[in-house]
Motif scaffolding. Structure first.
Motif, PDB file in Angstrom:
ATOM      1  N   TYR A  25       0.818  -1.215   0.000  1.00 28.99           N
ATOM      2  CA  TYR A  25       0.000   0.000   0.000  1.00 28.99           C
ATOM      3  C   TYR A  25       0.858   1.274   0.000  1.00 28.99           C
ATOM      4  O   TYR A  25       0.816   2.076   0.930  1.00 28.99           O
ATOM      5  N   PRO A  26       1.652   1.474  -1.049  1.00 31.74           N
ATOM      6  CA  PRO A  26       2.496   2.681  -1.106  1.00 31.74           C
ATOM      7  C   PRO A  26       1.690   3.970  -1.176  1.00 31.74           C
ATOM      8  O   PRO A  26       2.168   5.024  -0.743  1.00 31.74           O
ATOM      9  N   GLN A  27       0.466   3.919  -1.718  1.00 32.67           N
ATOM     10  CA  GLN A  27      -0.381   5.100  -1.762  1.00 32.67           C
ATOM     11  C   GLN A  27      -1.128   5.225  -0.438  1.00 32.67           C
ATOM     12  O   GLN A  27      -1.794   4.285   0.000  1.00 32.67           O
ATOM     13  N   PHE A  28      -1.031   6.387   0.205  1.00 33.04           N
ATOM     14  CA  PHE A  28      -1.634   6.536   1.522  1.00 33.04           C
ATOM     15  C   PHE A  28      -3.146   6.350   1.489  1.00 33.04           C
ATOM     16  O   PHE A  28      -3.731   5.829   2.440  1.00 33.04           O
ATOM     17  N   ALA A  29      -3.784   6.757   0.407  1.00 33.57           N
ATOM     18  CA  ALA A  29      -5.238   6.592   0.318  1.00 33.57           C
ATOM     19  C   ALA A  29      -5.621   5.117   0.433  1.00 33.57           C
ATOM     20  O   ALA A  29      -6.600   4.761   1.108  1.00 33.57           O
ATOM     21  N   ARG A  70      -4.875   3.961   4.064  1.00 36.65           N
ATOM     22  CA  ARG A  70      -5.922   4.423   4.970  1.00 36.65           C
ATOM     23  C   ARG A  70      -7.170   3.539   4.845  1.00 36.65           C
ATOM     24  O   ARG A  70      -7.761   3.134   5.839  1.00 36.65           O
ATOM     25  N   LYS A  71      -7.558   3.220   3.603  1.00 37.01           N
ATOM     26  CA  LYS A  71      -8.798   2.498   3.358  1.00 37.01           C
ATOM     27  C   LYS A  71      -8.719   1.035   3.777  1.00 37.01           C
ATOM     28  O   LYS A  71      -9.661   0.510   4.393  1.00 37.01           O
ATOM     29  N   TYR A  72      -7.613   0.380   3.450  1.00 35.13           N
ATOM     30  CA  TYR A  72      -7.544  -1.066   3.633  1.00 35.13           C
ATOM     31  C   TYR A  72      -6.815  -1.501   4.912  1.00 35.13           C
ATOM     32  O   TYR A  72      -6.940  -2.661   5.329  1.00 35.13           O
ATOM     33  N   VAL A  73      -6.074  -0.605   5.528  1.00 30.67           N
ATOM     34  CA  VAL A  73      -5.287  -0.979   6.701  1.00 30.67           C
ATOM     35  C   VAL A  73      -5.640  -0.129   7.913  1.00 30.67           C
ATOM     36  O   VAL A  73      -6.124  -0.641   8.929  1.00 30.67           O
ATOM     37  N   LEU A  74      -5.415   1.162   7.826  1.00 29.12           N
ATOM     38  CA  LEU A  74      -5.526   2.034   8.989  1.00 29.12           C
ATOM     39  C   LEU A  74      -6.940   2.073   9.564  1.00 29.12           C
ATOM     40  O   LEU A  74      -7.152   1.759  10.748  1.00 29.12           O
ATOM     41  N   LYS A  75      -7.923   2.439   8.764  1.00 30.84           N
ATOM     42  CA  LYS A  75      -9.281   2.603   9.273  1.00 30.84           C
ATOM     43  C   LYS A  75      -9.889   1.299   9.778  1.00 30.84           C
ATOM     44  O   LYS A  75     -10.412   1.257  10.905  1.00 30.84           O
ATOM     45  N   PRO A  76      -9.843   0.201   8.997  1.00 31.22           N
ATOM     46  CA  PRO A  76     -10.459  -1.032   9.510  1.00 31.22           C
ATOM     47  C   PRO A  76      -9.754  -1.580  10.750  1.00 31.22           C
ATOM     48  O   PRO A  76     -10.412  -2.145  11.633  1.00 31.22           O
ATOM     49  N   SER A  77      -8.451  -1.389  10.850  1.00 27.87           N
ATOM     50  CA  SER A  77      -7.734  -1.882  12.028  1.00 27.87           C
ATOM     51  C   SER A  77      -8.154  -1.120  13.275  1.00 27.87           C
ATOM     52  O   SER A  77      -8.426  -1.722  14.327  1.00 27.87           O
ATOM     53  N   LEU A  78      -8.236   0.190  13.173  1.00 27.55           N
ATOM     54  CA  LEU A  78      -8.630   0.985  14.334  1.00 27.55           C
ATOM     55  C   LEU A  78     -10.097   0.761  14.690  1.00 27.55           C
ATOM     56  O   LEU A  78     -10.463   0.765  15.867  1.00 27.55           O
ATOM     57  N   GLU A  79     -10.926   0.549  13.686  1.00 29.67           N
ATOM     58  CA  GLU A  79     -12.336   0.255  13.970  1.00 29.67           C
ATOM     59  C   GLU A  79     -12.472  -1.042  14.756  1.00 29.67           C
ATOM     60  O   GLU A  79     -13.277  -1.132  15.689  1.00 29.67           O
TER      61      GLU A  79
END
Length: 335
Positions: free
Chosen positions: A248-252, A255-264
Motif C-alpha cells: 500500500y504505497p499510496q496513503f489513500a 488508509r482504506k484497507y489498513v488504517l481505518k479497519p484496524s482501528l475500527e
C-alpha cells in the motif's frame, strides 16, 4: 485374622487348586493355577519381576501426563503476555495462524525465566472443540513451517556493521494423537520476552485471540506501546514499515484497507482511538494518534474458538496471508 503369608494367592474349591494373580496399576491379572500355595506364590513373584519394567514405564507416563495437565492448567490462568518494545519496533512477517500460535506460546512463558523450555499448546485452545480435518492439519503444517523460518534481527551497537540474527522458535511439534502443538523460543529471544524491566508492552490474551484481522494485530501492539505517550505523532513511512512493509504505497489505499479497519476493530475492544492526518503540502506525511485503553475486554472462551475442519476451512485468499507484525498474535478465522 492372620496375615496372608502368600499374598496374591487364593484357593479355588471348584478347581481344587491355588490361583495366582497380580494387581498392577489397579488392574488384576491372573497368572495361573497351581497344586500348592507356595508354587502359586512363586508364580506371583515371578510375574511381578517380569512386569516391573512395564509398570515403571506406565507410572512414568502417568507422571508425565500429570505434569502436562498441571502445566496446561497453569498456562491457562495467564491473562496477559508481554514482549520488549525492541521486538515490536522490528517487525517480522506472520500469517494469522502463525500469529495465534505465537501468542499461545507466549502465554506459556513466565516472567523472569532465563532459559527456554518446551511450551505445550492444546489444539483445543487454538481451534476450539471442533474436529480438525485433513485441510486443517495442512494449514497447521504450513503455519509451523512459517514460524520455524522466522529469524529476527536483534539490536547491536553498530547497526551498519554488526549482525545478530536469530530464530524465533525451534523444535516445533504437532502431535495429533495428544492433540497438542509444542515448541521452544530461541534462548537469544527469551530475554526480550521474559526479562522485562523497562520499555516493554503488555497484551491481553483474550483480546489478541479475538482479533480477526492480521493488520489489527499489528496495530494492537503498536497502540498498546504508544498509549502511554498519547497523543503520539508518527510519520507515514514509519507506520507503514511497522505494519505492512512496502504494501500500500499510496496513503489513500493504506488508509482504506489498513488504517481505518484496524482501528475500527480495536475500538470494538476497550480501545478508544482517533487520529489526525497532518500534511506537508498536499500529501499526508504524518499521523497524530490519540489513544485511550480502558483495560481488557471481558471475552468468554467460546469467543476464541476457530474452525479448521474440512467442511468449514476456507480456501486461502490474499487477505488471510498478509504478514503480522512482531508480537501480534492472531486468529485464523474461517469464513
Amino acid at each position: 485374622m492372620a496375615k496372608n503369608q502368600y499374598p496374591g494367592t487364593t484357593f479355588e474349591k471348584t478347581r481344587n487348586r491355588w490361583k495366582a494373580q497380580v494387581r498392577i496399576n489397579g488392574k488384576t491379572k491372573s497368572v495361573g493355577y497351581f497344586n500348592t500355595q507356595p508354587e502359586a506364590y512363586a508364580a506371583v513373584l515371578a510375574a511381578k519381576r517380569d512386569m516391573a519394567p512395564a509398570v515403571e514405564a506406565e507410572q512414568l507416563l502417568q507422571s508425565d501426563s500429570d505434569t502436562y495437565r498441571l502445566e496446561i492448567q497453569d498456562s491457562r490462568r495467564t491473562t496477559t503476555v508481554a514482549q520488549s518494545n525492541v521486538l515490536i519496533e522490528h517487525p517480522w512477517a506472520m500469517t494469522l495462524l502463525e500469529a495465534r500460535i505465537f501468542v499461545l506460546l507466549l502465554r506459556g512463558l513466565r516472567r523472569d525465566e532465563a532459559d527456554s523450555k518446551r511450551i505445550i499448546i492444546p489444539l483445543s485452545d487454538l481451534v476450539g472443540d471442533q474436529p480438525i480435518g485433513g485441510r486443517g492439519y495442512q494449514y497447521l503444517h504450513v503455519a509451523m513451517d512459517g514460524l520455524d523460518a522466522i529469524r529476527i534481527d536483534l539490536p547491536m551497537p553498530n547497526r551498519k556493521k554488526d549482525y545478530h540474527k536469530v530464530p524465533l522458535v525451534h523444535s516445533l511439534k504437532l502431535d495429533s494423537g495428544q492433540g497438542t502443538i509444542s515448541g521452544y523460543f530461541s534462548n537469544d529471544v527469551i530475554p526480550y520476552l521474559t526479562n522485562l524491566t523497562e520499555n516493554f508492552t503488555l497484551g491481553q490474551v483474550a483480546d489478541l485471540l479475538s482479533i480477526k484481522s492480521p493488520n489489527t494485530h499489528k496495530f494492537y501492539w503498536i497502540m498498546q506501546m504508544w498509549k502511554f505517550k498519547s497523543p503520539h505523532t508518527v510519520d507515514v513511512d514509519t507506520l507503514r514499515e511497522l505494519t505492512t512493509g512496502e504494501a500500500y504505497p499510496q496513503f489513500a489505499d493504506y488508509r482504506k484497507y489498513v488504517l481505518k479497519p484496524s482501528l475500527e476493530e480495536l475500538n470494538t475492544l476497550n480501545f478508544d482511538i482517533s487520529y489526525t492526518e497532518k500534511k506537508k503540502g498536499r500529501s499526508v506525511n504524518s499521523i497524530e494518534f490519540h489513544i485511550n485503553y480502558n483495560g481488557p475486554s471481558k471475552l468468554q472462551p467460546k469467543q476464541l474458538q476457530l474452525q479448521l475442519g474440512e467442511t468449514t476451512l476456507p480456501t486461502p485468499v490474499p487477505e488471510q496471508l498478509q504478514p503480522v507484525v512482531a508480537g501480534a498474535p492472531s486468529t485464523f478465522a474461517a469464513a
